[in-house]
Design a protein around this motif. Structure first.
Motif, PDB file in Angstrom:
ATOM      1  N   ALA A  98      -4.387   8.021  -8.125  1.00  0.00           N
ATOM      2  CA  ALA A  98      -3.430   7.110  -7.473  1.00  0.00           C
ATOM      3  C   ALA A  98      -3.144   5.916  -8.385  1.00  0.00           C
ATOM      4  CB  ALA A  98      -3.984   6.648  -6.131  1.00  0.00           C
ATOM      5  N   THR A  99      -4.188   5.418  -9.029  1.00  0.00           N
ATOM      6  CA  THR A  99      -4.010   4.256  -9.915  1.00  0.00           C
ATOM      7  C   THR A  99      -3.171   4.631 -11.127  1.00  0.00           C
ATOM      8  OG1 THR A  99      -6.194   3.518  -9.236  1.00  0.00           O
ATOM      9  CG2 THR A  99      -5.247   2.411 -11.148  1.00  0.00           C
ATOM     10  N   ALA A 100      -3.468   5.805 -11.703  1.00  0.00           N
ATOM     11  CA  ALA A 100      -2.680   6.259 -12.859  1.00  0.00           C
ATOM     12  C   ALA A 100      -1.212   6.368 -12.464  1.00  0.00           C
ATOM     13  CB  ALA A 100      -3.206   7.595 -13.360  1.00  0.00           C
ATOM     14  N   ARG A 101      -0.963   6.873 -11.266  1.00  0.00           N
ATOM     15  CA  ARG A 101       0.440   7.014 -10.841  1.00  0.00           C
ATOM     16  C   ARG A 101       1.096   5.643 -10.640  1.00  0.00           C
ATOM     17  NH1 ARG A 101      -0.650  12.286  -7.096  1.00  0.00           N
ATOM     18  NH2 ARG A 101      -0.012  13.838  -8.641  1.00  0.00           N
ATOM     19  N   GLU A 102       0.310   4.677 -10.146  1.00  0.00           N
ATOM     20  CA  GLU A 102       0.874   3.313 -10.020  1.00  0.00           C
ATOM     21  C   GLU A 102       1.288   2.801 -11.401  1.00  0.00           C
ATOM     22  OE1 GLU A 102      -1.813   0.554  -7.984  1.00  0.00           O
ATOM     23  OE2 GLU A 102      -2.328   2.178  -6.592  1.00  0.00           O
ATOM     24  N   LEU A 103       0.443   3.064 -12.384  1.00  0.00           N
ATOM     25  CA  LEU A 103       0.755   2.593 -13.742  1.00  0.00           C
ATOM     26  C   LEU A 103       1.992   3.312 -14.281  1.00  0.00           C
ATOM     27  CD1 LEU A 103      -2.852   2.446 -15.253  1.00  0.00           C
ATOM     28  CD2 LEU A 103      -1.564   0.642 -14.151  1.00  0.00           C
ATOM     29  N   TRP A 104       2.028   4.631 -14.090  1.00  0.00           N
ATOM     30  CA  TRP A 104       3.165   5.415 -14.600  1.00  0.00           C
ATOM     31  C   TRP A 104       4.468   4.995 -13.904  1.00  0.00           C
ATOM     32  CZ3 TRP A 104      -0.143  10.413 -13.816  1.00  0.00           C
ATOM     33  CH2 TRP A 104      -1.030  10.559 -14.903  1.00  0.00           C
ATOM     34  N   ASP A 105       4.344   4.570 -12.646  1.00  0.00           N
ATOM     35  CA  ASP A 105       5.540   4.164 -11.891  1.00  0.00           C
ATOM     36  C   ASP A 105       5.937   2.717 -12.166  1.00  0.00           C
ATOM     37  OD1 ASP A 105       5.956   6.565 -10.716  1.00  0.00           O
ATOM     38  OD2 ASP A 105       5.070   6.045  -8.772  1.00  0.00           O
ATOM     39  N   SER A 106       5.141   2.007 -12.939  1.00  0.00           N
ATOM     40  CA  SER A 106       5.374   0.569 -13.018  1.00  0.00           C
ATOM     41  C   SER A 106       6.551   0.208 -13.934  1.00  0.00           C
ATOM     42  CB  SER A 106       4.097  -0.172 -13.436  1.00  0.00           C
ATOM     43  OG  SER A 106       3.774   0.135 -14.775  1.00  0.00           O
ATOM     44  N   TRP A 107       7.020   1.150 -14.722  1.00  0.00           N
ATOM     45  CA  TRP A 107       8.232   0.889 -15.506  1.00  0.00           C
ATOM     46  C   TRP A 107       9.462   1.185 -14.640  1.00  0.00           C
ATOM     47  CZ3 TRP A 107       9.137   0.208 -21.086  1.00  0.00           C
ATOM     48  CH2 TRP A 107       7.978  -0.212 -21.761  1.00  0.00           C
ATOM     49  N   THR A 108      10.492   0.397 -14.800  1.00  0.00           N
ATOM     50  CA  THR A 108      11.733   0.666 -14.054  1.00  0.00           C
ATOM     51  C   THR A 108      12.404   1.900 -14.650  1.00  0.00           C
ATOM     52  OG1 THR A 108      13.086  -0.646 -15.547  1.00  0.00           O
ATOM     53  CG2 THR A 108      12.116  -1.807 -13.646  1.00  0.00           C
ATOM     54  N   PRO A 109      13.310   2.534 -13.890  1.00  0.00           N
ATOM     55  CA  PRO A 109      14.018   3.694 -14.449  1.00  0.00           C
ATOM     56  C   PRO A 109      14.842   3.300 -15.675  1.00  0.00           C
ATOM     57  CG  PRO A 109      14.367   3.509 -12.080  1.00  0.00           C
ATOM     58  CD  PRO A 109      13.682   2.257 -12.502  1.00  0.00           C
ATOM     59  N   ALA A 110      15.092   4.304 -16.494  1.00  0.00           N
ATOM     60  CA  ALA A 110      15.927   4.068 -17.675  1.00  0.00           C
ATOM     61  C   ALA A 110      17.371   3.797 -17.246  1.00  0.00           C
ATOM     62  CB  ALA A 110      15.878   5.293 -18.567  1.00  0.00           C
ATOM     63  N   THR A 111      18.045   2.979 -17.996  1.00  0.00           N
ATOM     64  CA  THR A 111      19.489   2.740 -17.796  1.00  0.00           C
ATOM     65  C   THR A 111      20.126   2.757 -19.180  1.00  0.00           C
ATOM     66  OG1 THR A 111      19.254   0.353 -18.082  1.00  0.00           O
ATOM     67  CG2 THR A 111      19.084   1.202 -15.813  1.00  0.00           C
ATOM     68  N   PRO A 112      21.441   2.866 -19.254  1.00  0.00           N
ATOM     69  CA  PRO A 112      22.057   2.824 -20.591  1.00  0.00           C
ATOM     70  C   PRO A 112      21.669   1.556 -21.348  1.00  0.00           C
ATOM     71  CG  PRO A 112      23.645   3.535 -18.949  1.00  0.00           C
ATOM     72  CD  PRO A 112      22.421   3.133 -18.189  1.00  0.00           C
ATOM     73  N   ALA A 113      21.502   0.466 -20.612  1.00  0.00           N
ATOM     74  CA  ALA A 113      21.165  -0.790 -21.299  1.00  0.00           C
ATOM     75  C   ALA A 113      19.706  -0.819 -21.762  1.00  0.00           C
ATOM     76  CB  ALA A 113      21.430  -1.972 -20.371  1.00  0.00           C
ATOM     77  N   SER A 114      18.815  -0.187 -21.009  1.00  0.00           N
ATOM     78  CA  SER A 114      17.397  -0.135 -21.448  1.00  0.00           C
ATOM     79  C   SER A 114      16.907   1.306 -21.289  1.00  0.00           C
ATOM     80  CB  SER A 114      16.523  -1.108 -20.655  1.00  0.00           C
ATOM     81  OG  SER A 114      16.612  -0.844 -19.284  1.00  0.00           O
ATOM     82  N   PRO A 115      17.087   2.107 -22.323  1.00  0.00           N
ATOM     83  CA  PRO A 115      16.844   3.554 -22.215  1.00  0.00           C
ATOM     84  C   PRO A 115      15.410   3.934 -21.836  1.00  0.00           C
ATOM     85  CG  PRO A 115      17.569   2.921 -24.448  1.00  0.00           C
ATOM     86  CD  PRO A 115      17.609   1.687 -23.617  1.00  0.00           C
ATOM     87  N   TYR A 116      14.467   3.048 -22.031  1.00  0.00           N
ATOM     88  CA  TYR A 116      13.097   3.348 -21.607  1.00  0.00           C
ATOM     89  C   TYR A 116      12.729   2.650 -20.294  1.00  0.00           C
ATOM     90  CZ  TYR A 116      12.521   5.208 -26.305  1.00  0.00           C
ATOM     91  OH  TYR A 116      12.654   5.944 -27.450  1.00  0.00           O
ATOM     92  N   GLY A 117      13.649   1.861 -19.724  1.00  0.00           N
ATOM     93  CA  GLY A 117      13.281   1.034 -18.582  1.00  0.00           C
ATOM     94  C   GLY A 117      12.523  -0.196 -19.069  1.00  0.00           C
ATOM     95  N   VAL A 118      12.013  -0.972 -18.128  1.00  0.00           N
ATOM     96  CA  VAL A 118      11.204  -2.138 -18.534  1.00  0.00           C
ATOM     97  C   VAL A 118       9.913  -2.166 -17.715  1.00  0.00           C
ATOM     98  CG1 VAL A 118      13.064  -3.660 -19.363  1.00  0.00           C
ATOM     99  CG2 VAL A 118      12.516  -3.575 -16.930  1.00  0.00           C
ATOM    100  N   PRO A 119       8.840  -2.680 -18.304  1.00  0.00           N
ATOM    101  CA  PRO A 119       7.581  -2.724 -17.556  1.00  0.00           C
ATOM    102  C   PRO A 119       7.604  -3.822 -16.489  1.00  0.00           C
ATOM    103  CG  PRO A 119       7.322  -3.740 -19.726  1.00  0.00           C
ATOM    104  CD  PRO A 119       8.716  -3.218 -19.666  1.00  0.00           C
ATOM    105  N   ARG A 120       7.014  -3.481 -15.338  1.00  0.00           N
ATOM    106  CA  ARG A 120       6.840  -4.501 -14.299  1.00  0.00           C
ATOM    107  C   ARG A 120       5.337  -4.718 -14.134  1.00  0.00           C
ATOM    108  NH1 ARG A 120       9.868  -1.439  -9.572  1.00  0.00           N
ATOM    109  NH2 ARG A 120       8.316   0.009 -10.298  1.00  0.00           N
ATOM    110  N   PRO A 121       4.937  -5.905 -13.740  1.00  0.00           N
ATOM    111  CA  PRO A 121       3.487  -6.135 -13.588  1.00  0.00           C
ATOM    112  C   PRO A 121       2.900  -5.206 -12.521  1.00  0.00           C
ATOM    113  CG  PRO A 121       4.736  -8.179 -13.369  1.00  0.00           C
ATOM    114  CD  PRO A 121       5.738  -7.070 -13.386  1.00  0.00           C
ATOM    115  N   PHE A 122       1.690  -4.735 -12.726  1.00  0.00           N
ATOM    116  CA  PHE A 122       1.013  -3.962 -11.688  1.00  0.00           C
ATOM    117  C   PHE A 122      -0.279  -4.689 -11.326  1.00  0.00           C
ATOM    118  CE2 PHE A 122      -2.718  -2.505 -13.854  1.00  0.00           C
ATOM    119  CZ  PHE A 122      -2.355  -2.468 -15.189  1.00  0.00           C
ATOM    120  N   ALA A 123      -0.750  -4.425 -10.122  1.00  0.00           N
ATOM    121  CA  ALA A 123      -2.064  -4.943  -9.710  1.00  0.00           C
ATOM    122  C   ALA A 123      -2.667  -3.908  -8.780  1.00  0.00           C
ATOM    123  CB  ALA A 123      -1.911  -6.274  -9.007  1.00  0.00           C
ATOM    124  N   HIS A 124      -3.853  -3.429  -9.123  1.00  0.00           N
ATOM    125  CA  HIS A 124      -4.517  -2.443  -8.265  1.00  0.00           C
ATOM    126  C   HIS A 124      -5.895  -2.965  -7.870  1.00  0.00           C
ATOM    127  CE1 HIS A 124      -5.940   1.476  -6.780  1.00  0.00           C
ATOM    128  NE2 HIS A 124      -7.109   1.027  -7.232  1.00  0.00           N
TER     129      HIS A 124
END
Ligand SMILES: Cc1cc2nc3c(=O)[nH]c(=O)nc-3n(C[C@H](O)[C@H](O)[C@H](O)COP(=O)(O)O)c2cc1C
Length: 448
Positions: free
Chosen positions: A168-194
């Motif tokens: 569950a924690t690994a999935r929280e980390l994997w989900d913590s980046w926003t989806p890719a967009t043309p402007a940021s093809p990798y998305g951007v990281p958001r802070p996580f706290a578990h």
């Protein structure tokens, strides 16, 4: 973002067969005495098997894990262990020499930490552009635990609570980046706290999501807790139940658990480990299989298997002679790092009954009781059997364990895969690029 590519489709009303390749090495499956057997460690071996699996359009290539070299009578067990490189390192190298094949690593949830392992798995998933899988194991023995921090391991009851929180924690980390967009093809990281029972971590994750969202999760334990964990969490189960009846019982039991977790039967694929032996005719394959069994259970291996059950030094016994008339010592620990067969007195009683009924020697008894050939026959017989297992819901597919390292899949890919394709139950080309798409799995639902 995911590719959203459809899974393979079979003719109306028929279920599709999934196939994966297990790289053989430890255990007596591999016939090391065969002149075609090569290194279990050289990259060329991994590459050869993986390329064959990809040529056969398999879903994934699978590496098991052993975190401590096995011991027998206090010494390294050198008959079946010749070293084992770390899986994620091997799979990252394989990502560079394959295009579509999924890459599955067995990695222990008891002896790792979520941030670090999630990062390593996400890295494989990115480098391979969405082909990574994690087989979550929990390892049951203190012997393995001695290699790790705090000098120990976890109680049985805690292993799966840690594994569940770990995933569950690994999935929280994997989900913590926003989806890719043309402007940021990798998305951007958001802070996580578990914050949970086993882990309390916060920060920003270092690796963006892959084209399949995040790695596929495989589970391989068989206890009640293991099955519940799989039903709640896993995308694939690697099971031991490779006969039709045992497979059907396990399949029904595991799939029935899914609804309680709000999941559909198709969300979890059940893939037993399976071996096979081919011949031009069924009779030839049977003969070949008997010969392979004798090579797998050499006289020395037969005595080691006997000693594991009896818990005693039995080196004075003749492997071609009768079973010992002394009883096992149930308290003795002669072999370390192996799954046991259960109560030694009961196992010995079963072995004795079998040996008496069939007039078998020690070696003959071990051959009979540790049989490893699931599918034996002509390519047509084997293709029919695999298809039948899948149509009758004993499996969604198989993790094939060849007996030759590393060339053992060649005959299967050349001779059985075309017959499965002819039957319309196996793909003729990869439809998508990610492992999730090969497995026909839904895209992961992003949480948070
Ligand atoms: C088919 C199968 C393959 C497994 N492969 C591995 C492995 O490669 N490495 C490992 O440490 N444990 C392996 N395990 C052990 C399990 O993941 C699990 O830790 C162990 O079975 C104890 O869990 P349980 O009590 O739910 O069975 C395997 C188990 C099964 C059933």
């Amino acid at each position: 973002m995911t590719t959203g590519a459809p899974g393979p489709t079979a003719p109306a009303g028929r279920r599709t067969v999934h196939l994966a390749a297990h790289f053989p090495g430890v255990n007596s499956t591999t016939v090391w005495a065969d002149p075609r057997a090569e290194s279990q460690i050289a990259f060329s071996s991994f590459e050869r098997l993986a390329r064959t699996a990809e040529r056969g359009l398999f879903d994934f290539f699978f590496l098991a894990e052993g975190l401590r070299l096995r011991e027998h009578k206090g010494r390294i067990h050198d008959l079946d262990v010749v070293g084992r490189p770390e899986s994620l390192t091997v799979l990252n190298a394989l990502a560079a020499v394959t295009d579509r094949l999924g890459l599955a690593a067995t990695v222990n949830a008891t002896f790792n930490e979520p941030f670090e392992l999630a990062r390593r798995l996400a890295t494989l998933d990115r480098l391979s552009e969405g082909r990574a899988a994690w087989n979550v194991v929990t390892s049951s023995d203190a012997f393995t635990g001695e290699n790790f921090r705090r000098g120990g391991y976890l109680d049985r009851a805690d292993r799966y609570t840690r594994a569940a929180e770990f995933v569950a924690t690994a999935r929280e980390l994997w989900d913590s980046w926003t989806p890719a967009t043309p402007a940021s093809p990798y998305g951007v990281p958001r802070p996580f706290a578990h914050t949970g029972r086993h882990f309390e971590i916060e920060g920003e994750f270092t690796v963006p999501r892959s084209p399949q969202g995040h790695p596929v999760v495989i589970q391989a334990g068989d206890s009640e807790e293991g099955r519940e964990f799989a039903a709640a969490t896993a995308d694939v189960v690697f099971s031991r139940h490779s006969t039709l009846e045992a497979g059907r019982a396990f399949y029904a039991d595991t799939k029935a658990r899914l609804a309680r977790h709000g999941r559909r039967p198709a969300d979890l694929k059940i893939m037993p480990g399976a071996t096979y032996v081919l011949g031009d005719t069924d009779a030839e394959a049977q003969e070949h299989a008997a010969e392979i069994r004798r090579q797998q259970v050499s006289p020395q291996n037969a005595l080691l298997a006997l000693e594991r059950v009896w818990g005693r030094d039995l080196s004075a016994y003749d492997p071609e002679g009768p079973l010992p008339d002394i009883d096992p010592d149930p308290a003795a620990v002669i072999a370390q790092g192996r799954v046991t067969d259960g109560d030694p007195l009961a196992v010995a009683a079963r072995w004795r009954a079998l040996s008496e009924a069939k007039g078998l020697s020690i070696r003959g008894t071990v051959i009979e009781t540790t049989a490893r050939q699931t599918f034996v026959g002509s390519p047509r017989t084997v293709a029919e059997a695999l298809d039948t297992f899948v149509q009758r819901e004993a499996a969604d597919g198989f993790i094939l364990i060849p007996h030759l390292t590393p060339g053992g899949l060649d005959d299967f890919v050349d001779r059985v895969v075309p017959l499965l394709q002819e039957r319309g139950v196996f793909r003729t080309e990869y439809a998508g690029t990610t492992l999730r798409s090969h497995l026909g799995l839904p895209d992961p639902v992003r949480k948070g």
